[in-house]
Design an enzyme around this catalytic site. Structure first.
Site, mmCIF file in Angstrom:
data_model
loop_
_atom_site.group_PDB
_atom_site.id
_atom_site.type_symbol
_atom_site.label_atom_id
_atom_site.label_comp_id
_atom_site.label_asym_id
_atom_site.label_seq_id
_atom_site.Cartn_x
_atom_site.Cartn_y
_atom_site.Cartn_z
ATOM 1 N N PHE A 296 -14.344 -4.401 2.062
ATOM 2 C CA PHE A 296 -15.766 -2.925 0.938
ATOM 3 C C PHE A 296 -15.004 -3.238 -0.373
ATOM 4 C CE2 PHE A 296 -13.698 -1.520 5.796
ATOM 5 C CZ PHE A 296 -14.471 -2.475 6.294
ATOM 6 N N ARG B 259 -1.686 -4.555 4.511
ATOM 7 C CA ARG B 259 -1.466 -3.862 5.110
ATOM 8 C C ARG B 259 -0.398 -3.870 5.734
ATOM 9 N NH1 ARG B 259 -1.727 -3.887 10.581
ATOM 10 N NH2 ARG B 259 -1.111 -5.686 11.103
ATOM 11 N N GLU C 174 -19.086 3.577 0.281
ATOM 12 C CA GLU C 174 -18.337 3.210 -0.861
ATOM 13 C C GLU C 174 -18.990 2.494 -2.331
ATOM 14 O OE1 GLU C 174 -18.609 1.657 1.767
ATOM 15 O OE2 GLU C 174 -16.681 1.978 3.659
ATOM 16 N N SER D 79 -4.489 5.073 6.146
ATOM 17 C CA SER D 79 -4.772 3.605 6.057
ATOM 18 C C SER D 79 -4.962 3.404 3.920
ATOM 19 C CB SER D 79 -5.923 2.676 6.540
ATOM 20 O OG SER D 79 -6.003 3.198 7.287
ATOM 21 N N ASP E 216 -7.310 -7.467 13.061
ATOM 22 C CA ASP E 216 -8.796 -7.000 12.986
ATOM 23 C C ASP E 216 -9.779 -8.155 12.848
ATOM 24 O OD1 ASP E 216 -8.783 -4.277 13.408
ATOM 25 O OD2 ASP E 216 -8.413 -3.886 11.017
ATOM 26 N N ARG F 194 0.958 -1.050 0.394
ATOM 27 C CA ARG F 194 0.579 -0.463 -0.782
ATOM 28 C C ARG F 194 1.099 1.740 0.149
ATOM 29 N NH1 ARG F 194 -2.163 0.635 6.158
ATOM 30 N NH2 ARG F 194 -0.770 0.245 7.141
HETATM 31 C C1 LIG Z 1 -18.057 -0.697 5.366
HETATM 32 C C2 LIG Z 1 -16.828 -0.132 6.238
HETATM 33 N N1 LIG Z 1 -16.139 1.038 5.674
HETATM 34 C C3 LIG Z 1 -14.936 1.456 6.190
HETATM 35 C C4 LIG Z 1 -14.890 0.737 7.112
HETATM 36 C C5 LIG Z 1 -13.198 1.140 8.253
HETATM 37 N N2 LIG Z 1 -13.888 1.628 9.535
HETATM 38 C C6 LIG Z 1 -14.131 1.415 10.656
HETATM 39 S S1 LIG Z 1 -14.518 2.412 11.998
HETATM 40 C C7 LIG Z 1 -14.294 3.722 10.734
HETATM 41 C C8 LIG Z 1 -15.005 4.799 10.846
HETATM 42 C C9 LIG Z 1 -15.939 5.413 11.473
HETATM 43 O O1 LIG Z 1 -16.609 6.664 12.173
HETATM 44 P P1 LIG Z 1 -17.422 5.901 13.670
HETATM 45 O O2 LIG Z 1 -17.984 4.613 13.561
HETATM 46 O O3 LIG Z 1 -17.977 6.745 13.837
HETATM 47 O O4 LIG Z 1 -16.195 6.066 14.034
HETATM 48 P P2 LIG Z 1 -15.218 6.330 16.574
HETATM 49 O O5 LIG Z 1 -16.008 6.928 16.489
HETATM 50 O O6 LIG Z 1 -15.069 5.384 16.699
HETATM 51 O O7 LIG Z 1 -13.778 7.140 15.630
HETATM 52 C C10 LIG Z 1 -14.066 3.301 9.381
HETATM 53 C C11 LIG Z 1 -14.027 4.115 7.455
HETATM 54 C C12 LIG Z 1 -16.138 -0.445 7.920
HETATM 55 N N3 LIG Z 1 -15.352 -0.908 9.358
HETATM 56 N N4 LIG Z 1 -16.460 -0.793 7.578
#
Ligand SMILES: Cc1ncc(C[n+]2csc(CCOP(=O)(O)OP(=O)(O)O)c2C)c(N)n1
Ligand SMILES: [Mg+2]
Lengths: 301, 266
Positions: A78, A162, A53, A32, A112, A5
C-alpha cells in the site's frame, strides 16, 4: 527469533523516549506494523489514520514540514504504491523529513497471497529523487537502521518483513556501506533482506568446492559502489539475490554500477516479472528460484 | 433447504477452512454469511456451470479479505467441489488468501487492497449501460474500506453517471483491524453522507433473510440513481466468542476453538 518489523517497533519506542519530535502514523495496522507499544507509551504522538494511506503520507509530510520526525508505517503493497503521487510531490519534492516504514514486503509474507506481497517497492522508491532506501536483513539490523534513519534529514524508505527470521547481520550498520557477511574468492552473492540467509546456507553447503563471498547490501540507495566493484574485481562473477522483482531492484542497481564501472558477468535472482501467490514462505522461495537450492544450481552453472 | 439452514453450513465451512489454513479473516466472513447466502442462493442471476455467462449479475467483493464466505457459497452452489475448500491459502490453490481473478474468473476481479473493487464496480456498471445490458452489478464493500478516499471517488462517479444498475451492499459490522470503526476513523452519519452524494440508501438487519431479499428487490426497481443497502451485521455472527470482537478480524480459530465454534453452528 524476531522479525525485522519487531526491530522497528522496539527502535521507535527507544527513539521516542529521547526525542519528543518523533511521531508515528499507521493506517489501521497498529499491531501488524508493531506500533502497539508506541501507541501505549506515547498516545499523543501516535496518529491512527484509518485505512487511508495516501492521506497518512500527506499528514506525515505536514508534520515533518513543521519540525516533527514522522515515521509512517503500513504494508509495502500500500505504501509506496497507493501513495506514490503523494510521496513524490509532497515528500520527495519538498525533501520532507518523513520516514516511510513498509512492512510485509516480499513473497515471504506468505498465505495472504499476491495482493499482500510487495515486490516492486525498491524499484519505485529508488527511482525517486532525494530518497534513501534501506533493506535490513534481520531484527538487529532493522533496529539500527531505524535509529540511523532518525538521524538523517530527508526522506528514508525502510523495507521490512513479516516472519521471524534468523539473526545474520554482522558489525555495525553504517548507511550506504555494505557488509561482507562471509569473505570468499570464487563467486560473490550480493543480496538484501532476510533472504540473505539462503545465500549463507548455499555458501556453507558448497564450501568444499567454492569459496563464496556473501555481501549484505542493506542500503540500496545510496549504493556502495566501492564494495561492489571491489568484490567484482576479486571474484569476476556476481549473483544478486532479492525477494523483489528483478526489474529495478537491488539486482538492477548492482548491474548499473558494474556495467558503468567494471563490466562483470552477473545473474539476478529475484521474482521474474510475475506476482506472488498464497503459500508458505519456503514454498514460494522455492517456486521462484530464490532458496538455497536455486542458488546452488546457479553457482554450479 | 431453508436459507437459515444453508447459512449454517456456510458458517461451518468458513470455520473448517480457516482452521485448516491456520490463518485468515474470521469475523468479517461470518458476519456476511447471511447476506452472501441470500445473494448466491436466492438473489443473483448466475449459473455455476457457466460462470462467465454474459447476462449474469456481477458480484464484486471489494473487501477481499472476507473471501472465505464467498468460496463457501461458490462451493455449495456448485462452482467447484466442496473438498477444494480445504486448500484455502495453500500453495497452488485456486482459493488464494485474497480473491485472485486469474485463478477463479467468477470472482470478477482481484481484490484485497481495499477501496478498489468499488471503483471497478462503477466501471462494470458503465459498461453494462454502454452495451444496454440488463444485469445488475452488486458490490460488497466494508465499513473500514470507507476510510479510503478512493471509495468516495467511486461514490461520486456512480452519482455522476446515474448508475441505477449498481447496488452496493455495505458490510456494516462496525469493526476494523484496530477496533471499533467510530473510534479508529469515524464514518457516521453514513446514511446522510450517501444521500448527499445522490444515492438511494436502505438500511437493513443483515441477518434477516426477508429483509435482505425484499430490500434488494426494492432497490432494483429504483431508477436514475445508484443504490446502497447498509447491512448491519454482527462480526463473527454465530460463534459466541467471536461475536462483536475486532480481535477476530484477521485470526483463524484453532484447537478447542474449532470444536466449540462448530458445536455452536449445529
Ligand atoms: C488499501 C488497504 N490498506 C490496508 C489493508 C489492510 N487491511 C485489511 S482488512 C483491514 C480492515 C478494514 O476494515 P473492514 O474491512 O471493515 O474489516 P472487518 O470488518 O472485516 O474487520 C485492513 C486495514 C488493506 N487490505 N488494504
Ligand atoms: Mg468492518
Amino acid at each position: 527469533m524476531k522479525s525485522t518489523r519487531d526491530g522497528f517497533g522496539e527502535a521507535i519506542v527507544e527513539l521516542a523516549k529521547k526525542n519528543k519530535n518523533i511521531v508515528a502514523l499507521t493506517a489501521d495496522l497498529t499491531p501488524s506494523v508493531r506500533l502497539a507499544e508506541f501507541e501505549k507509551k506515547f498516545p499523543k504522538r501516535f496518529f491512527q489514520c484509518g485505512v487511508a494511506e495516501a492521506n497518512m503520507v500527506g499528514m506525515a509530510t505536514g508534520l515533518a514540514l513543521e519540525g516533527k520526525i514522522p515515521f509512517a508505517s503500513t504494508f509495502g503493497v500500500f505504501m509506496p504504491n497507493r501513495c506514490l503521487d503523494h510521496i513524490r510531490q509532497s515528500i520527495c519534492y519538498n525533501n520532507a523529513n518523513v520516514k516511510l516504514v513498509a512492512t510485509h514486503c516480499g513473497l515471504i509474507t506468505g498465505p495472504d497471497g499476491a495482493t499482500h506481497q510487495a515486490l516492486e517497492d525498491i524499484a519505485i522508491m529508488r527511482a525517486l529523487p532525494n530518497t534513501i532506501v534501506i533493506v535490513p536483513c534481520d531484527f538487529k539490523e532493522a533496529k539500527q537502521a531505524v535509529k540511523a534513519a532518525a538521524q538523517i534529514k530527508g526522506p528514508v524508505y525502510i523495507r521490512l518483513t513479516r516472519p521471524k527470521s534468523e539473526i545474520i547481520s554482522k558489525g555495525k550498520f553504517q548507511l550506504g556501506k555494505g557488509i561482507v557477511l562471509k569473505p570468499g574468492q570464487d563467486i560473490s552473492i550480493i543480496g538484501c533482506g532476510p533472504i540473505l540467509h539462503e545465500a549463507l546456507l548455499a555458501a556453507d553447503i558448497l564450501k568444499k568446492k567454492y569459496s563464496i563471498e556473501v555481501i549484505n547490501l542493506h542500503t540500496i540507495k545510496p549504493i556502495d559502489k566501492n564494495l561492489i566493484i571491489k568484490t567484482a574485481k576479486k571474484t569476476k562473477r556476481i549473483i544478486t539475490l532479492e525477494d523483489h522483482q528483478i526489474n529495478g531492484g537491488l539486482g538492477s542497481a548492482v548491474a548499473e554500477v558494474l556495467s558503468e564501472n567494471y563490466p562483470t558477468k552477473i545473474t539476478r535472482l529475484g521474482v521474474n516479472n510475475s506476482f506472488g501467490e498464497s503459500g508458505k514462505p519456503e514454498e514460494l522461495l522455492r517456486k521462484h528460484g530464490l532458496d538455497h537450492q536455486a542458488i546452488i544450481r546457479e553457482v554450479k552453472k | 433447504m431453508k436459507l437459515e439452514q444453508t447459512a449454517k453450513i456456510i458458517r461451518q465451512d468458513i470455520i473448517r477452512m480457516l482452521a485448516e489454513a491456520g490463518s485468515g479473516h474470521s469475523a468479517g466472513s461470518l458476519g456476511m454469511a447471511d447476506v452472501m447466502t441470500a445473494l448466491y442462493f436466492k438473489i443473483l442471476k448466475h449459473d455455476p456451470k457457466k460462470p462467465l455467462w454474459d447476462h449474469r449479475d456481477r458480484l464484486i467483493l471489494s473487501n477481499g479479505h472476507i473471501v472465505p464466505v464467498r468460496y463457501a457459497c461458490m462451493a455449495r452452489t456448485g462452482y467447484f467441489p466442496v473438498k477444494t475448500l480445504s486448500t484455502l491459502r495453500k500453495f497452488k490453490s485456486k482459493l488464494q488468501g485474497h480473491p485472485s481473478f486469474h485463478d477463479l474468473p467468477a470472482l470478477e476481479a482481484s481484490t484485497g487492497s481495499l477501496g478498489q473493487g468499488v471503483n471497478v464496480a462503477v466501471g462494470m456498471a458503465l459498461a453494462a449501460k454502454l452495451d444496454k445490458k440488463h444485469h445488475f452489478i452488486f458490490c460488497i464493500t466494508s465499513d473500514g474500506e470507507h476510510d479510503e478516499g478512493s471509495t468516495w471517488e467511486a461514490v461520486s462517479a456512480a452519482h455522476k453517471y446515474k448508475l441505477d444498475n449498481l447496488i452496493f451492499i455495505l458490510d456494516r459490522n462496525k469493526i476494523q483491524i484496530s477496533g471499533h470503526t467510530e473510534k479508529v476513523w469515524p464514518l457516521e452519519p453514513l446514511k446522510q453522507k450517501y444521500q448527499s452524494f445522490g444515492w438511494k440508501v436502505f438500511e437493513i438487519n443483515g441477518h434477516n433473510f426477508n429483509q435482505i431479499i425484499s430490500t434488494v428487490n426494492q432497490a432494483k426497481k429504483i431508477k436514475g440513481k445508484p443504490k446502497i443497502i447498509i447491512a448491519h451485521v454482527i462480526p463473527g455472527k454465530g460463534v459466541s466468542f467471536m461475536e462483536g470482537k475486532h480481535q477476530w478480524h484477521g485470526k483463524a480459530p484453532q484447537g478447542e476453538e474449532v470444536t466449540q465454534a462448530l458445536e455452536e453452528l449445529q
